[in-house]
Write a protein that holds these residues in place. Structure first.
Motif, PDB file in Angstrom:
ATOM      1  N   SER A   1       3.284 -36.727 -65.523  1.00  0.00           N
ATOM      2  CA  SER A   1       4.280 -35.696 -65.292  1.00  0.00           C
ATOM      3  C   SER A   1       4.112 -35.235 -63.847  1.00  0.00           C
ATOM      4  N   ASP A   2       4.674 -34.137 -63.520  1.00  0.00           N
ATOM      5  CA  ASP A   2       4.525 -33.596 -62.168  1.00  0.00           C
ATOM      6  C   ASP A   2       3.635 -32.356 -62.167  1.00  0.00           C
ATOM      7  N   ASN A   3       2.731 -32.267 -63.124  1.00  0.00           N
ATOM      8  CA  ASN A   3       1.948 -31.047 -63.301  1.00  0.00           C
ATOM      9  C   ASN A   3       0.497 -31.177 -62.849  1.00  0.00           C
ATOM     10  N   PHE A   4       0.188 -32.163 -62.035  1.00  0.00           N
ATOM     11  CA  PHE A   4      -1.187 -32.327 -61.586  1.00  0.00           C
ATOM     12  C   PHE A   4      -1.547 -31.279 -60.535  1.00  0.00           C
ATOM     13  N   ASP A   5      -2.826 -30.904 -60.544  1.00  0.00           N
ATOM     14  CA  ASP A   5      -3.336 -29.943 -59.574  1.00  0.00           C
ATOM     15  C   ASP A   5      -4.490 -30.603 -58.824  1.00  0.00           C
ATOM     16  N   ILE A   6      -4.178 -31.622 -58.035  1.00  0.00           N
ATOM     17  CA  ILE A   6      -5.200 -32.389 -57.324  1.00  0.00           C
ATOM     18  C   ILE A   6      -5.663 -31.617 -56.089  1.00  0.00           C
ATOM     19  N   LYS A   7      -6.974 -31.364 -56.046  1.00  0.00           N
ATOM     20  CA  LYS A   7      -7.577 -30.646 -54.920  1.00  0.00           C
ATOM     21  C   LYS A   7      -8.622 -31.490 -54.186  1.00  0.00           C
ATOM     22  N   MET A   8      -8.936 -32.671 -54.731  1.00  0.00           N
ATOM     23  CA  MET A   8      -9.873 -33.578 -54.079  1.00  0.00           C
ATOM     24  C   MET A   8      -9.401 -35.006 -54.300  1.00  0.00           C
ATOM     25  N   VAL A   9      -9.475 -35.807 -53.241  1.00  0.00           N
ATOM     26  CA  VAL A   9      -9.132 -37.218 -53.310  1.00  0.00           C
ATOM     27  C   VAL A   9     -10.367 -38.016 -52.899  1.00  0.00           C
ATOM     28  N   GLY A  10     -10.881 -38.852 -53.819  1.00  0.00           N
ATOM     29  CA  GLY A  10     -12.035 -39.696 -53.545  1.00  0.00           C
ATOM     30  C   GLY A  10     -11.585 -41.130 -53.334  1.00  0.00           C
ATOM     31  N   LEU A  11     -11.908 -41.708 -52.189  1.00  0.00           N
ATOM     32  CA  LEU A  11     -11.353 -42.990 -51.791  1.00  0.00           C
ATOM     33  C   LEU A  11     -12.433 -44.005 -51.456  1.00  0.00           C
ATOM     34  N   ASP A  12     -12.402 -45.140 -52.157  1.00  0.00           N
ATOM     35  CA  ASP A  12     -13.186 -46.285 -51.715  1.00  0.00           C
ATOM     36  C   ASP A  12     -12.691 -46.700 -50.335  1.00  0.00           C
ATOM     37  N   LEU A  13     -13.516 -47.444 -49.607  1.00  0.00           N
ATOM     38  CA  LEU A  13     -13.182 -47.779 -48.227  1.00  0.00           C
ATOM     39  C   LEU A  13     -12.624 -49.202 -48.112  1.00  0.00           C
ATOM     40  N   ASP A  14     -13.495 -50.200 -48.237  1.00  0.00           N
ATOM     41  CA  ASP A  14     -13.086 -51.588 -48.026  1.00  0.00           C
ATOM     42  C   ASP A  14     -12.224 -52.090 -49.179  1.00  0.00           C
TER      43      ASP A  14
ATOM     44  N   GLY B   1      -1.288 -48.696 -49.994  1.00  0.00           N
ATOM     45  CA  GLY B   1      -1.393 -48.249 -51.384  1.00  0.00           C
ATOM     46  C   GLY B   1      -1.997 -46.865 -51.541  1.00  0.00           C
ATOM     47  N   VAL B   2      -3.027 -46.542 -50.736  1.00  0.00           N
ATOM     48  CA  VAL B   2      -3.640 -45.214 -50.823  1.00  0.00           C
ATOM     49  C   VAL B   2      -2.643 -44.140 -50.414  1.00  0.00           C
ATOM     50  N   ALA B   3      -1.938 -44.369 -49.324  1.00  0.00           N
ATOM     51  CA  ALA B   3      -0.948 -43.391 -48.870  1.00  0.00           C
ATOM     52  C   ALA B   3       0.122 -43.169 -49.936  1.00  0.00           C
ATOM     53  N   LYS B   4       0.560 -44.239 -50.567  1.00  0.00           N
ATOM     54  CA  LYS B   4       1.589 -44.118 -51.596  1.00  0.00           C
ATOM     55  C   LYS B   4       1.073 -43.334 -52.808  1.00  0.00           C
ATOM     56  N   ALA B   5      -0.192 -43.530 -53.160  1.00  0.00           N
ATOM     57  CA  ALA B   5      -0.768 -42.791 -54.284  1.00  0.00           C
ATOM     58  C   ALA B   5      -0.881 -41.308 -53.952  1.00  0.00           C
ATOM     59  N   ILE B   6      -1.306 -40.991 -52.731  1.00  0.00           N
ATOM     60  CA  ILE B   6      -1.381 -39.581 -52.331  1.00  0.00           C
ATOM     61  C   ILE B   6       0.002 -38.952 -52.330  1.00  0.00           C
ATOM     62  N   GLU B   7       0.982 -39.671 -51.831  1.00  0.00           N
ATOM     63  CA  GLU B   7       2.359 -39.153 -51.842  1.00  0.00           C
ATOM     64  C   GLU B   7       2.839 -38.914 -53.275  1.00  0.00           C
ATOM     65  N   ARG B   8       2.433 -39.782 -54.186  1.00  0.00           N
ATOM     66  CA  ARG B   8       2.904 -39.679 -55.586  1.00  0.00           C
ATOM     67  C   ARG B   8       2.249 -38.541 -56.340  1.00  0.00           C
ATOM     68  N   PHE B   9       0.957 -38.331 -56.139  1.00  0.00           N
ATOM     69  CA  PHE B   9       0.224 -37.400 -57.002  1.00  0.00           C
ATOM     70  C   PHE B   9      -0.290 -36.128 -56.323  1.00  0.00           C
ATOM     71  N   VAL B  10      -0.244 -36.085 -54.985  1.00  0.00           N
ATOM     72  CA  VAL B  10      -0.824 -34.953 -54.279  1.00  0.00           C
ATOM     73  C   VAL B  10       0.217 -34.172 -53.497  1.00  0.00           C
ATOM     74  N   LEU B  11       1.105 -34.857 -52.818  1.00  0.00           N
ATOM     75  CA  LEU B  11       2.040 -34.202 -51.898  1.00  0.00           C
ATOM     76  C   LEU B  11       3.328 -33.767 -52.588  1.00  0.00           C
TER      77      LEU B  11
END
Length: 282
Positions: free
Chosen positions: A5-18, A272-282
């Motif tokens: 849904s659009d109800n997430f409250d994401i305050k931290m994003v943990g990202l693998d690197l390589d 892909g990471v940018a798209k995920a942040i746009e989808r669930f955080v921004l």
């Protein structure tokens, strides 16, 4: 997978690197940097969680003020980038280091030890990669030569630094070798075995993981896993994918990661990471 849904409250994003955040080597795309800036403006904490040691981190990370913390060696340390202070440690116990050294020496695979942020490799192997690269075609030789420090007798060195070993990596050519390593070391309660690419087994302490380190940060910042999104592509990302409210796999992830993820984004080459942040955080 979860129904979103659009109800997430994401305050931290943990990202693998390589294979996840970096694009074409040690590069962060402009789209990724833009999402970091916009996320930070919303009060979101950006955390890198990598299998690399502290001294193997790409320089680009230190030029991105939105990245607050880096989890290194699969969860052995957390570095706060603002002052480069190590604020968390979870390393292998000396008695378990001794077991790994004894059994690994008998197996004879390429052995690397991570100590205080530096990755060490036997000098014979290091020089062999320069002289006969075809023998090590399963490795990224350029990366190894750039990030590993050669040492005489890696096994003796590792045991003599047994109280400071944050991670051990054993690399090999085929799947039979992987099974042998798991058979030899999988019975040791004080160890965690995982992989960051097809041809290695990475060994940490009994509680060492990216997820455990992220939990420390969540607690420190008065957040919960419901406030967490993670992105990864390899088995060593599995626990943090499962921990997060939104666990994201890259499109070309290991099948295990694709199977446990809540959502699949595009590859690192397609932002892909940018798209995920746009989808669930921004």
């Amino acid at each position: 997978m979860k129904k979103f849904s659009d109800n997430f409250d994401i305050k931290m994003v943990g990202l693998d690197l390589d294979g996840t955040t970096l694009k074409y080597g040690d590069v962060l795309s402009e789209r990724t940097l833009d999402t970091f800036r916009r996320a930070k403006e919303k009060g979101v904490h950006i955390v890198i969680a990598t299998g690399r040691t502290g001294r193997s981190l790409p320089p680009v990370l230190f030029d991105v003020p939105e990245i607050e913390y880096v989890i290194t060696s699969n969860g052995a340390h957390i570095i706060r980038l603002e002052d480069m202070r190590t604020i968390y440690e979870d390393i292998i116990k000396p008695e378990d280091v001794s077991i790994v050294v004894e059994r690994a020496r008998a197996m004879g695979y390429v052995f690397e030890a991570f100590v205080d942020g530096t990755a060490y490799i036997d000098r014979v192997v290091y020089e062999g990669m320069q002289r006969e690269p075809e023998k090590y075609k399963y490795r990224d030789i350029e990366y190894v030569l750039r990030t590993r420090r050669p040492i005489e007798d890696i096994y003796s060195f590792t045991e003599s630094h047994g109280n400071r070993i944050e991670n051990i990596s054993i690399t090999f050519e085929g799947e039979d070798d992987r099974r042998r390593i798991f058979n030899e070391l999988g019975d040791v309660d004080g160890l965690t075995l995982t992989s960051s690419f097809t041809n290695n087994v990475e060994i940490g302490g009994s509680t060492t993981s990216k997820a455990q380190a992220l939990m420390h940060l969540l607690d420190m910042l008065h957040l919960t896993p419901e406030n967490l999104m993670t992105c990864g592509d390899s088995p060593n990302d599995g626990k943090m994918i499962e921990l997060a409210e939104v666990g994201v796999a890259m499109a070309d992830s290991h099948p295990y990661i694709l199977g446990i993820a809540d959502y699949v984004t595009d590859t690192c080459f397609e932002d892909g990471v940018a798209k995920a942040i746009e989808r669930f955080v921004l």
